[in-house]
Design a protein around this motif. Structure first.
Motif, PDB file in Angstrom:
ATOM      1  N   GLY A 122     -49.133  28.001   1.853  1.00 32.13           N
ATOM      2  CA  GLY A 122     -48.838  27.204   0.669  1.00 32.13           C
ATOM      3  C   GLY A 122     -47.777  27.883  -0.175  1.00 32.13           C
ATOM      4  N   TYR A 123     -47.424  27.255  -1.302  1.00 27.90           N
ATOM      5  CA  TYR A 123     -46.460  27.885  -2.205  1.00 27.90           C
ATOM      6  C   TYR A 123     -46.770  27.487  -3.643  1.00 27.90           C
ATOM      7  N   VAL A 124     -46.292  28.312  -4.564  1.00 24.58           N
ATOM      8  CA  VAL A 124     -46.402  28.039  -5.998  1.00 24.58           C
ATOM      9  C   VAL A 124     -45.023  28.248  -6.611  1.00 24.58           C
ATOM     10  N   LEU A 125     -44.492  27.231  -7.292  1.00 22.50           N
ATOM     11  CA  LEU A 125     -43.196  27.343  -7.976  1.00 22.50           C
ATOM     12  C   LEU A 125     -43.441  27.979  -9.338  1.00 22.50           C
ATOM     13  N   LEU A 126     -42.933  29.188  -9.512  1.00 21.82           N
ATOM     14  CA  LEU A 126     -43.167  29.912 -10.758  1.00 21.82           C
ATOM     15  C   LEU A 126     -42.227  29.459 -11.870  1.00 21.82           C
ATOM     16  N   ASP A 127     -40.937  29.361 -11.560  1.00 22.30           N
ATOM     17  CA  ASP A 127     -39.964  29.103 -12.623  1.00 22.30           C
ATOM     18  C   ASP A 127     -38.582  28.899 -12.014  1.00 22.30           C
ATOM     19  N   THR A 128     -37.653  28.448 -12.846  1.00 21.12           N
ATOM     20  CA  THR A 128     -36.237  28.477 -12.453  1.00 21.12           C
ATOM     21  C   THR A 128     -35.622  29.719 -13.073  1.00 21.12           C
ATOM     22  N   VAL A 129     -34.623  30.272 -12.422  1.00 23.15           N
ATOM     23  CA  VAL A 129     -33.968  31.475 -12.925  1.00 23.15           C
ATOM     24  C   VAL A 129     -32.553  31.136 -13.361  1.00 23.15           C
ATOM     25  N   ASP A 130     -31.938  32.047 -14.098  1.00 21.24           N
ATOM     26  CA  ASP A 130     -30.547  31.846 -14.510  1.00 21.24           C
ATOM     27  C   ASP A 130     -29.676  31.580 -13.288  1.00 21.24           C
ATOM     28  N   TYR A 131     -28.712  30.701 -13.452  1.00 27.27           N
ATOM     29  CA  TYR A 131     -27.871  30.290 -12.322  1.00 27.27           C
ATOM     30  C   TYR A 131     -27.235  31.497 -11.624  1.00 27.27           C
ATOM     31  N   ASN A 132     -27.387  31.528 -10.313  1.00 22.12           N
ATOM     32  CA  ASN A 132     -26.795  32.571  -9.475  1.00 22.12           C
ATOM     33  C   ASN A 132     -25.789  31.902  -8.550  1.00 22.12           C
ATOM     34  N   LYS A 133     -24.510  32.239  -8.724  1.00 18.36           N
ATOM     35  CA  LYS A 133     -23.457  31.553  -7.972  1.00 18.36           C
ATOM     36  C   LYS A 133     -23.516  31.836  -6.476  1.00 18.36           C
ATOM     37  N   ASP A 134     -24.304  32.840  -6.059  1.00 15.74           N
ATOM     38  CA  ASP A 134     -24.432  33.155  -4.634  1.00 15.74           C
ATOM     39  C   ASP A 134     -25.433  32.239  -3.920  1.00 15.74           C
ATOM     40  N   PHE A 135     -26.147  31.415  -4.693  1.00 15.33           N
ATOM     41  CA  PHE A 135     -27.146  30.503  -4.123  1.00 15.33           C
ATOM     42  C   PHE A 135     -26.822  29.070  -4.531  1.00 15.33           C
ATOM     43  N   PRO A 136     -27.008  28.103  -3.625  1.00 19.86           N
ATOM     44  CA  PRO A 136     -26.838  26.693  -4.022  1.00 19.86           C
ATOM     45  C   PRO A 136     -27.829  26.341  -5.134  1.00 19.86           C
ATOM     46  N   LYS A 137     -27.458  25.374  -5.978  1.00 19.27           N
ATOM     47  CA  LYS A 137     -28.366  24.993  -7.062  1.00 19.27           C
ATOM     48  C   LYS A 137     -29.659  24.398  -6.499  1.00 19.27           C
ATOM     49  N   TYR A 138     -30.736  24.622  -7.226  1.00 17.24           N
ATOM     50  CA  TYR A 138     -32.082  24.144  -6.874  1.00 17.24           C
ATOM     51  C   TYR A 138     -32.601  24.711  -5.552  1.00 17.24           C
ATOM     52  N   THR A 139     -32.128  25.882  -5.154  1.00 13.31           N
ATOM     53  CA  THR A 139     -32.657  26.516  -3.934  1.00 13.31           C
ATOM     54  C   THR A 139     -33.417  27.782  -4.307  1.00 13.31           C
ATOM     55  N   VAL A 140     -34.231  28.248  -3.372  1.00 17.00           N
ATOM     56  CA  VAL A 140     -35.065  29.426  -3.623  1.00 17.00           C
ATOM     57  C   VAL A 140     -34.186  30.668  -3.747  1.00 17.00           C
ATOM     58  N   VAL A 141     -34.401  31.402  -4.841  1.00 21.05           N
ATOM     59  CA  VAL A 141     -33.659  32.641  -5.090  1.00 21.05           C
ATOM     60  C   VAL A 141     -34.546  33.855  -4.833  1.00 21.05           C
ATOM     61  N   GLN A 142     -35.803  33.762  -5.248  1.00 25.12           N
ATOM     62  CA  GLN A 142     -36.748  34.877  -5.087  1.00 25.12           C
ATOM     63  C   GLN A 142     -38.056  34.369  -4.500  1.00 25.12           C
ATOM     64  N   GLN A 143     -38.726  35.228  -3.729  1.00 26.19           N
ATOM     65  CA  GLN A 143     -40.031  34.875  -3.182  1.00 26.19           C
ATOM     66  C   GLN A 143     -40.914  36.116  -3.120  1.00 26.19           C
ATOM     67  N   ASP A 144     -42.206  35.885  -3.211  1.00 28.71           N
ATOM     68  CA  ASP A 144     -43.206  36.956  -3.121  1.00 28.71           C
ATOM     69  C   ASP A 144     -44.433  36.397  -2.400  1.00 28.71           C
ATOM     70  N   PRO A 145     -44.845  36.993  -1.274  1.00 29.04           N
ATOM     71  CA  PRO A 145     -44.330  38.185  -0.604  1.00 29.04           C
ATOM     72  C   PRO A 145     -42.928  37.972  -0.018  1.00 29.04           C
ATOM     73  N   LEU A 146     -42.256  39.084   0.258  1.00 28.36           N
ATOM     74  CA  LEU A 146     -40.899  39.048   0.787  1.00 28.36           C
ATOM     75  C   LEU A 146     -40.883  38.595   2.245  1.00 28.36           C
ATOM     76  N   PRO A 147     -39.740  38.130   2.744  1.00 22.72           N
ATOM     77  CA  PRO A 147     -39.628  37.744   4.158  1.00 22.72           C
ATOM     78  C   PRO A 147     -40.028  38.898   5.082  1.00 22.72           C
ATOM     79  N   GLY A 148     -40.810  38.557   6.123  1.00 18.67           N
ATOM     80  CA  GLY A 148     -41.231  39.566   7.083  1.00 18.67           C
ATOM     81  C   GLY A 148     -42.595  40.158   6.799  1.00 18.67           C
ATOM     82  N   ALA A 149     -43.125  39.917   5.596  1.00 15.98           N
ATOM     83  CA  ALA A 149     -44.458  40.440   5.261  1.00 15.98           C
ATOM     84  C   ALA A 149     -45.528  39.714   6.079  1.00 15.98           C
TER      85      ALA A 149
END
Length: 201
Positions: A67-94
């Motif tokens: 499952g997933y839980v959406l915590l919040d939106t973060v300040d715009y990061n130009k390295d990521f498309p808008k409305y896409t996942v920027v951070q996740q916990d646990p990290l990939p590979g866990a």
């Protein structure tokens, strides 16, 4: 039979071996039970959700029974498309258990707005960290005659003159017009020249 004779008898060694056998069997059974109770060996590898939309992330997690839980939106990061996942916990590979929730933060649609502080007649050394702390970038620096060297005289963004209190987008480039520190020296030199001329006359 004395204690010493009993401890060295075949009967004692048989009972000792039997006790060790029982202990080994019990330890094995306990480990098997723990493995079953904790679902050991059935862990799921957390996928990389970064740069996926919320819907894409949900579909990917559903396939793995996560499952997933959406915590919040973060300040715009130009390295990521808008409305896409920027951070996740646990990290990939866990490694996680079946049904575990993954916490995600999503990119904003655009840069937020910040308020321009009053930096007029502040030195460049004072102004630069203030602008950077607001998420702004220092753009072009130009100089014009003014007594105070490196003193901020004007600020511009995209060619528009700014005044304290104006709002601009984060990551905007702020062009600065600074004093060159030469006016005082030139005026003093001119004054000396004029005095010398008058004296000669």
């Amino acid at each position: 039979m004395t204690l010493r004779q009993y401890l060295t008898s075949k009967s004692f060694f048989k009972q000792l071996l039997l006790a060790f056998g029982i202990i080994i069997v019990l330890v094995f059974l306990i480990l098997q039970w723990l493995s079953y109770a904790t679902d050991h060996g059935n862990e799921i590898t957390v996928p990389d959700l970064r740069k996926l939309t919320e819907q894409q992330a949900e579909e990917k997690l559903d396939e793995l029974n996560l499952g997933y839980v959406l915590l919040d939106t973060v300040d715009y990061n130009k390295d990521f498309p808008k409305y896409t996942v920027v951070q996740q916990d646990p990290l990939p590979g866990a490694k996680v258990k079946d049904g575990r929730k993954i916490y995600i933060k999503v990119n904003s649609a655009d840069f937020g707005m910040v308020t321009i502080p009053d930096l007029i007649e502040k030195t460049l050394r004072q102004a630069e960290p203030s602008l950077v702390a607001l998420g702004l970038e220092i753009g072009k620096k130009t100089y014009k005659p003014y007594l105070g060297k490196d003193m901020v005289l004007e600020m511009y963004a995209d060619g528009k003159k700014l005044k304290p209190g104006d709002k601009v987008k984060k990551a905007s480039k702020i062009d600065l017009v600074l004093g060159d520190g030469k006016v005082g020296f030139e005026e003093e030199t001119d004054s000396i020249k004029n005095t010398d001329t008058e004296t000669a006359e």
